[in-house]
Design a protein around this motif. Structure first.
Motif, short mmCIF file in Angstrom:
data_model
loop_
_atom_site.label_atom_id
_atom_site.label_comp_id
_atom_site.label_asym_id
_atom_site.label_seq_id
_atom_site.Cartn_x
_atom_site.Cartn_y
_atom_site.Cartn_z
N PRO A 68 0.78 -1.24 0.03
CA PRO A 68 0.04 0.13 0.07
C PRO A 68 0.77 1.20 0.12
CG PRO A 68 -0.80 -1.49 1.70
CD PRO A 68 0.53 -2.26 0.97
N ALA A 69 0.55 2.39 -0.70
CA ALA A 69 1.14 3.67 -0.76
C ALA A 69 1.63 4.10 0.35
CB ALA A 69 0.70 4.39 -2.04
N PRO A 70 0.67 4.27 1.44
CA PRO A 70 1.12 4.85 2.82
C PRO A 70 2.30 4.07 3.41
CG PRO A 70 -1.37 4.83 2.40
CD PRO A 70 -0.84 3.80 1.45
N LYS A 71 2.20 2.72 3.27
CA LYS A 71 3.41 2.08 3.90
C LYS A 71 4.79 2.00 3.03
CE LYS A 71 1.08 0.04 6.87
NZ LYS A 71 1.32 0.58 8.27
N ARG A 72 4.54 2.30 1.72
CA ARG A 72 5.51 2.52 1.08
C ARG A 72 6.13 4.02 1.51
NH1 ARG A 72 2.69 0.60 -4.15
NH2 ARG A 72 2.18 2.82 -4.44
N ALA A 73 5.33 4.94 1.88
CA ALA A 73 5.57 6.26 2.12
C ALA A 73 6.08 6.29 3.60
CB ALA A 73 4.44 7.11 2.34
N GLU A 74 6.06 5.29 4.44
CA GLU A 74 6.51 5.51 5.82
C GLU A 74 8.04 4.89 5.60
OE1 GLU A 74 4.39 2.36 8.13
OE2 GLU A 74 2.51 3.55 7.89
N GLU A 122 2.81 12.13 -0.32
CA GLU A 122 1.81 11.81 -1.61
C GLU A 122 1.41 10.50 -1.14
OE1 GLU A 122 0.58 13.38 -3.92
OE2 GLU A 122 1.29 15.07 -2.69
N GLY A 123 2.15 9.54 -0.49
CA GLY A 123 1.68 7.96 -0.10
C GLY A 123 0.39 7.89 0.46
N ARG A 124 -0.28 9.19 1.26
CA ARG A 124 -1.42 9.30 1.81
C ARG A 124 -2.52 10.12 0.80
NH1 ARG A 124 -3.02 6.51 6.01
NH2 ARG A 124 -1.25 5.76 7.13
N ARG A 125 -2.02 10.45 -0.48
CA ARG A 125 -2.69 11.06 -1.56
C ARG A 125 -2.72 10.12 -2.80
NH1 ARG A 125 -0.65 15.85 1.56
NH2 ARG A 125 1.39 15.76 0.30
#
Ligand code: NAD
Length: 501
Positions: A68-74, A122-125
């Motif tokens: 998931p993109a929010p996890k990549r963003a972390e 951007e991971g959460r957008r």
């Protein structure tokens, strides 16, 4: 980490491991301020190394795209924190490998930090659109999708910032990466990749192959399993890359040369304009794609501007960028220094007036580096080669202009279109300049350099091929739009045909 006292042997990074080249070839990288200092020994990669890196990135893509993109963003947030912790060490290593002064290498690392935080956000957008369908009981939306393995080929003048501009948007969007940094500055890329791994990036998601353009860059750009190529460098090499990408219709982003201008109008705050022209012309030793290598000055303030500008250029202290008293470091290498020296001769032969500088510095502490005096040519005609071609060194051409319209004509009369600036206190002229300068970036009452990571970066004409780096524009390049229609009417509904009822 390597220090001046202990040059280290640096390897490629493939599938989570530091590995030798398949051929065993390596090259030395030396400090341009003191060529006695060996910064490190790096892998001279060939196509076998590139193939191994692309294979690793291809395999890693299968699972990375599903994280998931929010996890990549972390992971990117953690990387930004780690970069911040190592900022001083990475900045001084960067000064050692490419020469620009510490204040500027700190700015380079900071830009990578800013970009990493920005893209982590951007991971959460990664927003798409939802919109009504023209038909009843039907839903329509669009979403971004990742593309695959991204090949990245970068220059030496922003050795951490530019790789980060490319890697962070690619990664948060779910792509994997093979980076081929400039042969003069692999150490900063090494640091960036190591930080990403420490932050928890899975093996194979980022791979690094060092080496030169024809042997390591070309096999990457032309690789059949690399659907995306992002290049920053000279226009000549950009053209080669575009040709390599064309047969397979690869996504290809090219950020190339510049011949940027500062316009000084007769109502400008002259001291401010001189400050801007000094920073724009001689910052990074003039080796910025956005460097102000031309200054067009209204004829009524030309004499006053030139005398103040030349006086300030003469005062610039040239030397080793690690010394806090130094304003301007060396050229990146002998070849670049020779290019600068040849343009000084071209300028003289064309009849431009050499107002200060014009020489290589060789005495004392300069003897072991690639130093050149800050150089200013006056009475330059807009069509002279020194006012048309990218020099990429500490040489500024001052061009007298008759009025605003003439200044805009001169500004736009070059093959490039990256950055332009105007110094004026007249709001009408400022807005007219913003409208009429055909460049990717325009500044008012500020020099041609100073891009921020949350706004699009790039240029027109022979500077770029229509894409932009940074900001959401970068996400646009590293993703494809997918449009999805969900029909829950339980019957065949034909768009454009059945909506008439
Ligand atoms: P360059 O074109 O010589 O090299 C850039 C990269 O391309 C390097 O990694 C190099 O190894 C690689 N390369 C060279 N030949 C290649 C080939 N045949 N195939 C594949 N890759 C190849 O540029 P440089 O000297 O490193 O950097 C200076 C140039 O970069 C200037 O023209 C400057 O304006 C430009 N630049 C542009 C921007 C921008 O955003 N527009 C930013 C920074 C620098």
């Amino acid at each position: 980490m390597a220090t001046a006292a202990s040059p280290r042997v640096f390897k490629n990074f493939i599938n989570g491991e530091w590995v030798e080249s398949r051929s065993g070839k390596a090259y030395e990288n030396r400090n341009p301020a003191n060529t006695d200092e060996l910064v490190g020994i790096f892998v001279a990669s060939g196509s076998e190394d590139v193939n191994a890196a692309v294979d690793a990135a291809t395999e890693a893509y299968k699972s990375w795209r599903l994280v998931p993109a929010p996890k990549r963003a972390e992971i990117l947030y953690r990387a930004a924190e780690l970069l911040l912790q190592h900022k001083e060490e990475f900045s001084s290593d960067m000064t050692r490998e490419m020469g620009k002064v510490l204040a500027e290498t700190r700015g380079d690392v900071q830009e990578a930090i800013d970009m990493t935080y920005y893209m982590a956000g951007e991971g959460r957008r990664l927003f798409g659109q939802t919109t009504p369908s023209e038909l009843p009981n039907k839903f329509a939306m669009s979403a971004r999708q990742s593309i695959g393995v991204c090949g990245m080929i970068t220059p030496w003048n922003f050795p951490m910032a530019i790789p980060s501009w490319k890697m962070m948007p690619a990664l948060v969007s779910g792509n994997t990466v093979v980076l081929k940094p400039a042969e003069d500055t692999p150490l900063s890329s090494y640091h960036l990749v190591q930080i990403l791994m420490e932050a928890g990036l899975p093996n194979g998601v980022v791979n690094l192959v060092s080496g030169d353009g024809p042997n390591a860059g070309a096999p990457l750009a032309g690789h059949k399993d690399v659907p995306v190529v992002s290049f920053t460098g000279s226009t000549a090499v950009g053209r080669i890359i575009a040709e390599m990408c064309a047969p397979d219709f690869k996504h290809c982003s090219l950020e190339m040369g510049g011949k940027n201008i500062i316009i000084v109008m007769d109502d400008a705050n002259l001291e401010l304009a001189v400050d801007g022209a000094i920073w724009g012309g001689f910052g990074t030793t003039g080796q910025r794609c956005t460097a102000a290598s031309r200054v067009a000055v209204h004829k009524s303030v030309y004499g006053e501007f030139v005398s103040r500008f030349v006086a300030r250029a003469k005062k610039l202290r040239v030397g080793d960028g690690l010394d806090a008293t130094i304003d301007m470091g060396p050229c990146i290498n002998e070849q670049q220094l020779k290019t600068v020296m040849s343009y000084v001769e071209i300028g003289k032969a064309e009849g431009a007036k050499l107002l200060t500088g014009g020489n290589r510095l060789t005495s004392g502490a300069y003897a072991k580096g690639w130093f050149h005096e800050p150089t200013v040519f006056g009475d330059v005609a807009a069509n002279m080669r020194i006012a048309q071609e990218e020099i990429f060194g500490p040489v500024v051409s001052v061009i007298p202009v008759d009025n605003f319209e003439h200044a805009i004509e001169v500004a736009n009369g070059v093959p490039y279109g990256l950055s332009a600036s105007i110094y004026t206190r007249n709001v009408n002229l400022a807005f007219a300049a913003m409208r009429d300068l055909y460049t990717g970036i325009v500044y008012v009452n500020a020099p041609t350099i100073g891009a921020e990571t949350h706004l699009p970066f790039g240029g027109t004409k022979q500077t770029g091929n229509g894409h932009r780096e940074a900001a959401i524009a970068a996400i646009d390049f590293f993703t494809e739009w997918k449009t999805m229609y969900i029909d829950y009417s339980d019957k065949l509904q034909r768009a454009q045909i059945d909506n008439a009822e």
